[in-house]
Write a protein that holds these residues in place. Structure first.
Motif, mmCIF file in Angstrom:
data_model
loop_
_atom_site.group_PDB
_atom_site.id
_atom_site.type_symbol
_atom_site.label_atom_id
_atom_site.label_comp_id
_atom_site.label_asym_id
_atom_site.label_seq_id
_atom_site.Cartn_x
_atom_site.Cartn_y
_atom_site.Cartn_z
ATOM 1 N N ARG A 110 0.822 -1.222 0.000
ATOM 2 C CA ARG A 110 0.000 0.000 0.000
ATOM 3 C C ARG A 110 0.850 1.264 0.000
ATOM 4 N NH1 ARG A 110 -2.239 3.142 4.163
ATOM 5 N NH2 ARG A 110 -1.299 1.826 5.768
ATOM 6 N N LEU A 111 1.991 1.221 0.660
ATOM 7 C CA LEU A 111 2.831 2.403 0.819
ATOM 8 C C LEU A 111 3.987 2.325 -0.172
ATOM 9 C CD1 LEU A 111 2.715 2.343 4.702
ATOM 10 C CD2 LEU A 111 1.583 4.028 3.216
ATOM 11 N N GLY A 112 4.002 3.226 -1.108
ATOM 12 C CA GLY A 112 4.869 3.096 -2.283
ATOM 13 C C GLY A 112 6.353 3.052 -2.032
ATOM 14 N N ASN A 113 6.850 3.682 -0.952
ATOM 15 C CA ASN A 113 8.306 3.729 -0.749
ATOM 16 C C ASN A 113 8.797 2.728 0.299
ATOM 17 O OD1 ASN A 113 7.192 5.025 1.433
ATOM 18 N ND2 ASN A 113 8.141 7.016 1.029
ATOM 19 N N LEU A 114 7.952 1.785 0.679
ATOM 20 C CA LEU A 114 8.358 0.730 1.603
ATOM 21 C C LEU A 114 8.411 -0.604 0.860
ATOM 22 C CD1 LEU A 114 6.302 1.553 4.835
ATOM 23 C CD2 LEU A 114 8.516 2.478 4.090
ATOM 24 N N GLY A 138 6.000 -10.411 -2.822
ATOM 25 C CA GLY A 138 6.898 -9.335 -3.234
ATOM 26 C C GLY A 138 8.083 -9.107 -2.317
ATOM 27 N N ALA A 139 8.458 -10.104 -1.513
ATOM 28 C CA ALA A 139 9.610 -9.952 -0.627
ATOM 29 C C ALA A 139 10.876 -9.691 -1.435
ATOM 30 C CB ALA A 139 9.791 -11.201 0.235
ATOM 31 N N VAL A 140 11.708 -8.763 -0.949
ATOM 32 C CA VAL A 140 12.975 -8.464 -1.623
ATOM 33 C C VAL A 140 14.146 -9.128 -0.915
ATOM 34 C CG1 VAL A 140 12.088 -6.299 -2.557
ATOM 35 C CG2 VAL A 140 13.342 -6.280 -0.383
ATOM 36 N N LEU A 141 13.942 -9.592 0.319
ATOM 37 C CA LEU A 141 14.965 -10.332 1.046
ATOM 38 C C LEU A 141 14.319 -11.041 2.225
ATOM 39 C CD1 LEU A 141 15.535 -8.562 3.857
ATOM 40 C CD2 LEU A 141 16.927 -7.199 2.341
ATOM 41 N N LEU A 142 15.110 -11.889 2.890
ATOM 42 C CA LEU A 142 14.675 -12.600 4.083
ATOM 43 C C LEU A 142 15.546 -12.161 5.253
ATOM 44 C CD1 LEU A 142 12.783 -15.080 4.980
ATOM 45 C CD2 LEU A 142 14.940 -16.367 5.003
ATOM 46 N N LYS A 143 14.932 -11.852 6.402
ATOM 47 C CA LYS A 143 15.677 -11.386 7.564
ATOM 48 C C LYS A 143 15.651 -12.424 8.688
ATOM 49 C CE LYS A 143 17.831 -8.928 10.599
ATOM 50 N NZ LYS A 143 17.153 -8.161 11.597
ATOM 51 N N TRP A 144 16.856 -12.657 9.265
ATOM 52 C CA TRP A 144 16.987 -13.488 10.454
ATOM 53 C C TRP A 144 17.667 -12.696 11.558
ATOM 54 C CZ3 TRP A 144 19.477 -18.720 8.550
ATOM 55 C CH2 TRP A 144 18.477 -19.533 7.979
ATOM 56 N N ALA A 327 18.355 -4.752 -7.485
ATOM 57 C CA ALA A 327 18.001 -4.692 -8.901
ATOM 58 C C ALA A 327 18.594 -5.875 -9.658
ATOM 59 C CB ALA A 327 18.494 -3.376 -9.497
ATOM 60 N N GLU A 328 19.831 -6.240 -9.343
ATOM 61 C CA GLU A 328 20.468 -7.375 -10.004
ATOM 62 C C GLU A 328 19.717 -8.670 -9.733
ATOM 63 O OE1 GLU A 328 24.442 -7.281 -8.543
ATOM 64 O OE2 GLU A 328 25.123 -5.786 -10.002
ATOM 65 N N LYS A 329 19.147 -8.795 -8.542
ATOM 66 C CA LYS A 329 18.380 -9.989 -8.185
ATOM 67 C C LYS A 329 16.962 -9.955 -8.744
ATOM 68 C CE LYS A 329 21.605 -11.939 -5.781
ATOM 69 N NZ LYS A 329 22.249 -13.186 -6.257
ATOM 70 N N GLY A 330 16.605 -8.856 -9.388
ATOM 71 C CA GLY A 330 15.260 -8.714 -9.951
ATOM 72 C C GLY A 330 14.203 -8.412 -8.918
ATOM 73 N N LYS A 331 14.613 -8.091 -7.685
ATOM 74 C CA LYS A 331 13.648 -7.921 -6.605
ATOM 75 C C LYS A 331 12.923 -6.576 -6.671
ATOM 76 C CE LYS A 331 14.406 -11.942 -5.193
ATOM 77 N NZ LYS A 331 13.403 -12.976 -5.545
ATOM 78 N N LEU A 332 13.581 -5.545 -7.160
ATOM 79 C CA LEU A 332 12.902 -4.249 -7.238
ATOM 80 C C LEU A 332 11.780 -4.287 -8.268
ATOM 81 C CD1 LEU A 332 15.865 -1.704 -6.978
ATOM 82 C CD2 LEU A 332 14.354 -2.560 -5.185
ATOM 83 N N LYS A 333 12.044 -4.882 -9.401
ATOM 84 C CA LYS A 333 11.018 -4.987 -10.449
ATOM 85 C C LYS A 333 9.859 -5.865 -9.974
ATOM 86 C CE LYS A 333 10.404 -6.260 -15.306
ATOM 87 N NZ LYS A 333 11.069 -6.778 -16.529
ATOM 88 N N ALA A 334 10.195 -6.965 -9.307
ATOM 89 C CA ALA A 334 9.150 -7.868 -8.822
ATOM 90 C C ALA A 334 8.285 -7.185 -7.767
ATOM 91 C CB ALA A 334 9.778 -9.134 -8.239
ATOM 92 N N ALA A 335 8.930 -6.429 -6.859
ATOM 93 C CA ALA A 335 8.171 -5.730 -5.814
ATOM 94 C C ALA A 335 7.249 -4.697 -6.418
ATOM 95 C CB ALA A 335 9.137 -5.073 -4.832
#
Length: 349
Positions: A110-114, A138-144, A327-335
């Motif tokens: 919902r929030l465009g810059n998060l 749309g996860a861009v990474l996994l946090k532990w 961007a290299e991982k394609g995560k920004l486009k996917a998100a």
């Protein structure tokens, strides 16, 4: 002179007490702890506001602060899975903070810059299915946070989990170094050498806080981390928390290693950057007085954090590395695709 590169904060926290049916919770021990009220103040909210307006308020305040920043364009906000019992079920009694993926994914959409940073405890019986689900969210990474979640990154049973992470090209952001923000922790689990199993499986690993404090087996955690960069091209580290008062000198120490500059990522550790703990005055012994005053006068916490880190030696190239990696991982486009996938039901609601 080229315009400064847009910066993505790869390490930003949120909080929730379960208000507004968020599913979040904070343990009784943590709510009684002085840290709880410190964190709420740093987020710019009160417990009463959360009760009245819901846990989404924290995320809205984060989004507003980013919108007012001149340097940081977006932030990866991190979920927090809990401790699990021997049956792989959420152990609420042992969990201090829980921020569910579903709640955070919905609000980041919902929030465009998060951007959505997910968290899955690998000891859950359906952990692999959860990885697929957070990727669809749309996860861009996994946090532990191993020391708090009871995760041993070196556990050989985690090999299938790591292989799935690699297949999904989902980076693993894992806390390294001592954890001091909770009421209890097992800091042996935050030894950077425990990340070798994930690295051997080809996972892109980000060592949060660059292992900047604590010791294991008689060595500083930073000393244990640095040789891994030579062995593993899939290893990165973030610069979050390195300006804290209790870590004075850590950032300059890390920046002595020019050979890892391309692997260093910008992270803020928000909300810590919005507190006295990271005041530029702690670094006045390294900076000219006029420069310290200039940075102190910056009102936006992200802009102040960026300028302080630049003054201490972080380069523009380093500040841009987070966005480059995602961007290299394609995560920004996917998100972005997930954010734009608005269903009829969501429009009606």
């Amino acid at each position: 002179m080229p315009a400064p590169v847009p910066i993505i904060d790869i390490h930003c926290h949120t909080a929730g007490i379960g208000a507004g049916a968020s599913g979040c919770f904070v343990s009784r021990a943590m709510r009684r702890n002085v840290r709880f009220h410190f964190f709420l103040k740093a987020f710019g909210v009160t417990e009463r506001e959360l009760i009245e307006l819901g846990d989404t308020l924290v995320l809205e305040r984060l989004s507003q602060g980013l919108a007012e920043s001149h340097r940081v364009s977006a932030a990866v906000v991190l979920a927090m899975d809990g401790v699990v019992d021997r049956q792989g079920r959420l152990d609420k009694a042992a969990t201090e903070i829980y921020i569910p993926n579903e709640f955070l994914a919905r609000e980041c959409r919902r929030l465009g810059n998060l951007l959505f940073g997910a968290s899955v405890n690998p000891y859950r019986p359906d952990a692999l299915e959860r990885l697929d689900r957070i990727t669809a969210y749309g996860a861009v990474l996994l946090k532990w946070l191993p020391a708090i979640q009871g995760i041993d990154p070196a556990d050989r049973r985690l090999a299938p989990f790591y292989r799935r992470l690699r297949e999904l090209e989902l980076p693993l952001l894992s806390h390294t170094g001592n954890e001091e923000s909770f009421t209890r922790s097992d800091n042996s689990l935050a030894d950077p050498l425990r990340l070798r199993r994930a690295l051997d499986e080809g996972v892109t690993v980000i060592a949060a806080h660059c292992a900047s404090n604590g010791r294991n087996d008689g060595q500083s955690n930073l000393e244990r981390l640095l040789p891994l960069f030579t062995t593993y091209p899939n290893l990165y580290a973030d610069l979050s928390s390195l300006t804290q008062a209790n870590r004075l000198g850590h950032l300059p120490r890390v920046l002595q290693h020019v050979e890892i500059y391309e692997r260093l990522l910008y992270g803020s550790d928000m909300p810590i950057i919005n507190s006295f703990v990271t005041s530029p005055w702690w670094h006045a012994y390294r900076l000219p007085l006029a420069e310290t005053r200039r940075i102190v006068a910056i009102r936006n916490p992200w802009d102040r954090d960026v300028e302080l880190k630049r003054a201490l030696g972080v380069t523009e190239e380093m500040l841009g590395n987070s966005g480059k990696l995602l961007a290299e991982k394609g995560k920004l486009k996917a998100a972005l695709m997930v954010k734009n996938r608005i269903t009829r039901e969501e429009i009606v609601s």
